[in-house]
Design an enzyme around this catalytic site. Sequence first.
Site, PDB file in Angstrom:
ATOM      1  N   SER A   1      -1.441 -13.848  -4.629  1.00 13.11           N
ATOM      2  CA  SER A   1      -0.610 -12.912  -5.408  1.00 13.11           C
ATOM      3  C   SER A   1       0.156 -13.711  -6.451  1.00 13.11           C
ATOM      4  O   SER A   1       0.500 -14.884  -6.206  1.00 13.11           O
ATOM      5  CB  SER A   1       0.384 -12.205  -4.482  1.00 13.11           C
ATOM      6  OG  SER A   1       1.334 -11.466  -5.240  1.00 13.11           O
TER       7      SER A   1
ATOM      8  N   TYR B   1       6.946 -12.901   1.899  1.00  9.78           N
ATOM      9  CA  TYR B   1       5.613 -12.572   1.346  1.00  9.78           C
ATOM     10  C   TYR B   1       5.192 -13.642   0.338  1.00  9.78           C
ATOM     11  O   TYR B   1       4.060 -14.135   0.379  1.00  9.78           O
ATOM     12  CB  TYR B   1       5.686 -11.201   0.678  1.00  9.78           C
ATOM     13  CG  TYR B   1       4.412 -10.742  -0.003  1.00  9.78           C
ATOM     14  CD1 TYR B   1       3.362 -10.187   0.719  1.00  9.78           C
ATOM     15  CD2 TYR B   1       4.263 -10.859  -1.384  1.00  9.78           C
ATOM     16  CE1 TYR B   1       2.209  -9.757   0.083  1.00  9.78           C
ATOM     17  CE2 TYR B   1       3.118 -10.432  -2.023  1.00  9.78           C
ATOM     18  CZ  TYR B   1       2.090  -9.877  -1.289  1.00  9.78           C
ATOM     19  OH  TYR B   1       0.943  -9.456  -1.917  1.00  9.78           O
TER      20      TYR B   1
HETATM   21  P1  NAP Z   1      -3.181  -2.132   1.259  1.00 11.37           P
HETATM   22  O1  NAP Z   1      -3.442  -0.924   0.429  1.00 11.37           O
HETATM   23  O2  NAP Z   1      -2.011  -2.125   2.194  1.00 11.37           O
HETATM   24  O3  NAP Z   1      -4.525  -2.535   2.035  1.00 11.37           O
HETATM   25  C1  NAP Z   1      -4.571  -3.657   2.874  1.00 11.37           C
HETATM   26  C2  NAP Z   1      -5.605  -3.433   3.942  1.00 11.37           C
HETATM   27  O4  NAP Z   1      -5.606  -4.576   4.854  1.00 11.37           O
HETATM   28  C3  NAP Z   1      -5.277  -2.195   4.787  1.00 11.37           C
HETATM   29  O5  NAP Z   1      -6.423  -1.447   5.054  1.00 11.37           O
HETATM   30  C4  NAP Z   1      -4.700  -2.837   6.028  1.00 11.37           C
HETATM   31  O6  NAP Z   1      -4.756  -2.024   7.185  1.00 11.37           O
HETATM   32  C5  NAP Z   1      -5.574  -4.068   6.164  1.00 11.37           C
HETATM   33  N1  NAP Z   1      -5.001  -4.990   7.139  1.00 11.37           N
HETATM   34  C6  NAP Z   1      -3.681  -5.175   7.407  1.00 11.37           C
HETATM   35  N2  NAP Z   1      -3.533  -6.037   8.407  1.00 11.37           N
HETATM   36  C7  NAP Z   1      -4.784  -6.399   8.799  1.00 11.37           C
HETATM   37  C8  NAP Z   1      -5.267  -7.273   9.793  1.00 11.37           C
HETATM   38  N3  NAP Z   1      -4.438  -7.926  10.611  1.00 11.37           N
HETATM   39  N4  NAP Z   1      -6.616  -7.425   9.924  1.00 11.37           N
HETATM   40  C9  NAP Z   1      -7.465  -6.750   9.116  1.00 11.37           C
HETATM   41  N5  NAP Z   1      -7.052  -5.907   8.156  1.00 11.37           N
HETATM   42  C10 NAP Z   1      -5.722  -5.726   7.998  1.00 11.37           C
HETATM   43  O7  NAP Z   1      -2.933  -3.406   0.304  1.00 11.37           O
HETATM   44  P2  NAP Z   1      -3.540  -3.780  -1.140  1.00 11.37           P
HETATM   45  O8  NAP Z   1      -2.515  -3.488  -2.145  1.00 11.37           O
HETATM   46  O9  NAP Z   1      -4.923  -3.259  -1.280  1.00 11.37           O
HETATM   47  O10 NAP Z   1      -3.571  -5.378  -0.968  1.00 11.37           O
HETATM   48  C11 NAP Z   1      -4.760  -6.118  -0.694  1.00 11.37           C
HETATM   49  C12 NAP Z   1      -4.460  -7.596  -0.864  1.00 11.37           C
HETATM   50  O11 NAP Z   1      -3.996  -7.824  -2.199  1.00 11.37           O
HETATM   51  C13 NAP Z   1      -3.351  -8.107   0.067  1.00 11.37           C
HETATM   52  O12 NAP Z   1      -3.640  -9.423   0.496  1.00 11.37           O
HETATM   53  C14 NAP Z   1      -2.131  -8.116  -0.839  1.00 11.37           C
HETATM   54  O13 NAP Z   1      -1.141  -9.025  -0.398  1.00 11.37           O
HETATM   55  C15 NAP Z   1      -2.748  -8.505  -2.160  1.00 11.37           C
HETATM   56  N6  NAP Z   1      -1.950  -8.129  -3.324  1.00 11.37           N
HETATM   57  C16 NAP Z   1      -1.681  -6.797  -3.610  1.00 11.37           C
HETATM   58  C17 NAP Z   1      -0.914  -6.497  -4.730  1.00 11.37           C
HETATM   59  C18 NAP Z   1      -0.590  -5.065  -5.138  1.00 11.37           C
HETATM   60  O14 NAP Z   1       0.190  -4.870  -6.102  1.00 11.37           O
HETATM   61  N7  NAP Z   1      -1.128  -4.048  -4.491  1.00 11.37           N
HETATM   62  C19 NAP Z   1      -0.423  -7.512  -5.558  1.00 11.37           C
HETATM   63  C20 NAP Z   1      -0.728  -8.826  -5.229  1.00 11.37           C
HETATM   64  C21 NAP Z   1      -1.484  -9.126  -4.116  1.00 11.37           C
HETATM   65  P3  NAP Z   1      -3.420  -1.142   7.551  1.00 11.37           P
HETATM   66  O15 NAP Z   1      -3.430  -0.027   6.577  1.00 11.37           O
HETATM   67  O16 NAP Z   1      -3.609  -0.685   8.946  1.00 11.37           O
HETATM   68  O17 NAP Z   1      -2.234  -2.049   7.401  1.00 11.37           O
END
Ligand code: NAP
Length: 251
Positions: A143, A156
Amino acid sequence: MTQNARIALVTGASRGIGKAIALGLAARGFDLVLNDIAAQATPLDETAAEARAHGGRVIALHADVSDKAQVQAMVAASVAQMGTLHAVVNNAGILRASDVEHCPEEYWDRVMDINAKGTFLVVQAVLPLMKAQNYGRICNIASIGGKHGAPEQAHYSASKAAVMGFTRVLAQEVGPYGITANCICPGIILTDMGRVNLDDPAISNAWKAKTAMARIGDPEDVAGPVAFFCSNDSAFVTGQSLNVDGGIVLS
Ligand code: NAP
């Protein structure tokens, strides 16, 4: 390495960025192992069905990436059902907002366990097979928060900085085996997680103003750069952390 011998594992693939990455790889001809925790079985199956529409083989496997036994079983099942893995995208991650002074210890532990240790455990599980085949593509979703960060996200930010540091050293260890390891650093992306930053229009507009492209990112914006790191086009690119943020952090 033939063009069609491409099998990728994507963690946290039921929704958000992980789902967009899965569909982006499927559209580019990858066969897929899609992972999420068991509680996300229904949305994960839906993602798998959408990915299959692109014509490749797709399986769904449940595992908590912070649990070593579950990760080892997931990788063993991947090999048993798909033959091998050529690429791994460590996307599973969580965000728990709190300032440092009031941050519960369990927030620190859970964020570190999933974001940082989960990445380590998945990589550790796939390295023997990637080394044996002298080929691998590891793409870790960090990130811009790991480089810059924002208030109430210190734990985070620390977890994502850990992923980048881990990846830089991993790249040095595995390069001689034809394995690359890189990070993608998304900016502000409209997902369930991203909404933490975006529900308030004032905050959303402030982020747009900080972004060269003057908009909030979509999950699909992340898929192409990830596919690049999973492909042969990035064969001589390793140890890098690429911002996919529309121009928030400029370097
Ligand atoms: P999201 O919508 O919350 O999706 C994350 C997915 O990972 C969810 O399906 C979640 O399941 C799953 N997950 C959580 N814990 C897990 C575990 N222990 N084992 C396997 N799967 C698990 O998040 P996103 O925004 O798509 O983010 C995806 C990645 O991008 C993350 O690493 C995040 O830190 C990174 N990121 C996101 C942003 C942003 O602005 N969205 C910015 C920078 C980086 P649950 O729903 O049950 O938790």
